[in-house]
Design a protein around this motif. Structure first.
Motif, PDB file in Angstrom:
ATOM      1  N   ALA A  69      23.038  -7.968 -16.119  1.00 38.07           N
ATOM      2  CA  ALA A  69      21.700  -8.533 -15.979  1.00 38.07           C
ATOM      3  C   ALA A  69      21.775  -9.998 -15.550  1.00 38.07           C
ATOM      4  O   ALA A  69      21.392 -10.890 -16.271  1.00 38.07           O
ATOM      5  N   ARG A  70      22.268 -10.239 -14.369  1.00 34.58           N
ATOM      6  CA  ARG A  70      22.425 -11.605 -13.885  1.00 34.58           C
ATOM      7  C   ARG A  70      21.088 -12.336 -13.763  1.00 34.58           C
ATOM      8  O   ARG A  70      21.032 -13.546 -13.915  1.00 34.58           O
ATOM      9  N   ASP A  71      20.005 -11.605 -13.474  1.00 36.73           N
ATOM     10  CA  ASP A  71      18.713 -12.271 -13.325  1.00 36.73           C
ATOM     11  C   ASP A  71      18.265 -12.925 -14.623  1.00 36.73           C
ATOM     12  O   ASP A  71      17.671 -13.996 -14.628  1.00 36.73           O
ATOM     13  N   VAL A  72      18.584 -12.304 -15.768  1.00 34.28           N
ATOM     14  CA  VAL A  72      18.218 -12.906 -17.050  1.00 34.28           C
ATOM     15  C   VAL A  72      19.081 -14.121 -17.312  1.00 34.28           C
ATOM     16  O   VAL A  72      18.593 -15.175 -17.728  1.00 34.28           O
ATOM     17  N   ARG A 119      15.370  -4.248 -22.609  1.00 39.70           N
ATOM     18  CA  ARG A 119      14.639  -4.201 -21.336  1.00 39.70           C
ATOM     19  C   ARG A 119      15.131  -3.040 -20.478  1.00 39.70           C
ATOM     20  O   ARG A 119      14.344  -2.292 -19.900  1.00 39.70           O
ATOM     21  N   ARG A 120      16.438  -2.886 -20.412  1.00 38.37           N
ATOM     22  CA  ARG A 120      17.029  -1.792 -19.639  1.00 38.37           C
ATOM     23  C   ARG A 120      16.539  -0.440 -20.143  1.00 38.37           C
ATOM     24  O   ARG A 120      16.105   0.411 -19.369  1.00 38.37           O
ATOM     25  N   ASN A 121      16.613  -0.247 -21.459  1.00 30.18           N
ATOM     26  CA  ASN A 121      16.204   1.034 -22.039  1.00 30.18           C
ATOM     27  C   ASN A 121      14.716   1.304 -21.843  1.00 30.18           C
ATOM     28  O   ASN A 121      14.320   2.425 -21.546  1.00 30.18           O
ATOM     29  N   GLU A 122      13.897   0.260 -22.021  1.00 32.35           N
ATOM     30  CA  GLU A 122      12.458   0.437 -21.821  1.00 32.35           C
ATOM     31  C   GLU A 122      12.154   0.806 -20.375  1.00 32.35           C
ATOM     32  O   GLU A 122      11.315   1.664 -20.110  1.00 32.35           O
ATOM     33  N   PRO A 132      12.676 -11.609 -16.262  1.00 33.04           N
ATOM     34  CA  PRO A 132      13.789 -12.288 -16.932  1.00 33.04           C
ATOM     35  C   PRO A 132      13.354 -13.476 -17.789  1.00 33.04           C
ATOM     36  O   PRO A 132      13.911 -13.703 -18.863  1.00 33.04           O
ATOM     37  N   THR A 133      12.366 -14.226 -17.341  1.00 32.88           N
ATOM     38  CA  THR A 133      11.897 -15.369 -18.122  1.00 32.88           C
ATOM     39  C   THR A 133      11.353 -14.934 -19.473  1.00 32.88           C
ATOM     40  O   THR A 133      11.553 -15.610 -20.483  1.00 32.88           O
ATOM     41  N   ILE A 138      11.481 -14.669 -25.348  1.00 38.01           N
ATOM     42  CA  ILE A 138      11.462 -13.814 -26.544  1.00 38.01           C
ATOM     43  C   ILE A 138      12.699 -14.096 -27.397  1.00 38.01           C
ATOM     44  O   ILE A 138      12.615 -14.184 -28.620  1.00 38.01           O
ATOM     45  N   ALA A 139      13.859 -14.262 -26.754  1.00 39.85           N
ATOM     46  CA  ALA A 139      15.101 -14.546 -27.490  1.00 39.85           C
ATOM     47  C   ALA A 139      14.993 -15.860 -28.255  1.00 39.85           C
ATOM     48  O   ALA A 139      15.349 -15.933 -29.434  1.00 39.85           O
TER      49      ALA A 139
END
Length: 182
Positions: A69-72, A119-122, A132-133, A138-139
């Motif tokens: 997930a490079r975009d995140v 995110r991937r699973n959803e 990604p933002t 959220i984190a």
């Protein structure tokens, strides 16, 4: 029959795991790597994040999850953006993170990892795609909330521990069973 890897001679899953790790270390013959691995695991389990986050990172380090997930990461802290991630094994990447990030940054990265996986699973299950933002925000909020919750519970835990009754030997002819409270 007794188990030689524990002081009391009884087998536990934990002692079996540590015994297996020691056998692997002996075969590899890398004392410095063993010390390094031990430090990495200590930092993981001592993080002040939700247990589910620690377990997730442990699974990822054990090559049990695919993560890409490079975009995140491009939205995350500057140190992570600038790091080279040319390693295929996630444990090695996590080791680099442990070596280069302070505790707060490491906790944010761990929660972000869990967010990427969620995110991937959803997305795979048709629940949409989070920007990604939003994952990084959220984190940050989750880490902050976790710290606040644990700070507010600390005085209550101290009071509870002060009220606890000390163990007393049972009367002759009786047995006392004790258990852990959660």
């Amino acid at each position: 029959m007794t188990w030689q890897a524990t002081n009391n001679g009884q087998y536990t899953v934990k002692s079996g795991y540590h015994y297996q790790r020691s056998l692997i270390s002996e075969l590899e013959g890398e004392a410095s790597r063993k010390h390094s691995e031990k430090d990495v695991w200590k930092r993981l389990w001592k993080m002040k994040v939700a247990p589910a986050v620690k377990f997730f990172v442990w699974r990822a380090c054990s090559d049990a999850l695919p993560i890409s997930a490079r975009d995140v990461w491009s939205q995350g802290c500057i140190k992570v953006q600038k790091m080279s991630h040319h390693n295929n094994m996630f444990f090695n990447v996590w080791t680099l993170l442990v070596q280069q990030l302070d505790q707060a940054e490491l906790e944010e990265v761990a929660v972000t990892l869990k967010g990427i996986w969620t995110r991937r699973n959803e997305f795979l299950h048709g629940k949409g795609f989070k920007h990604p933002t939003s994952i990084t925000q959220i984190a940050r909020n989750e880490v902050s909330s976790f710290h606040e919750e644990n700070q507010s519970q600390l005085p209550e835990q101290l009071q509870r521990s002060q009220r606890e009754v000390k163990w007393q030997k049972p009367e002759a002819g009786y047995y006392k069973l004790t258990g852990m409270r959660h």
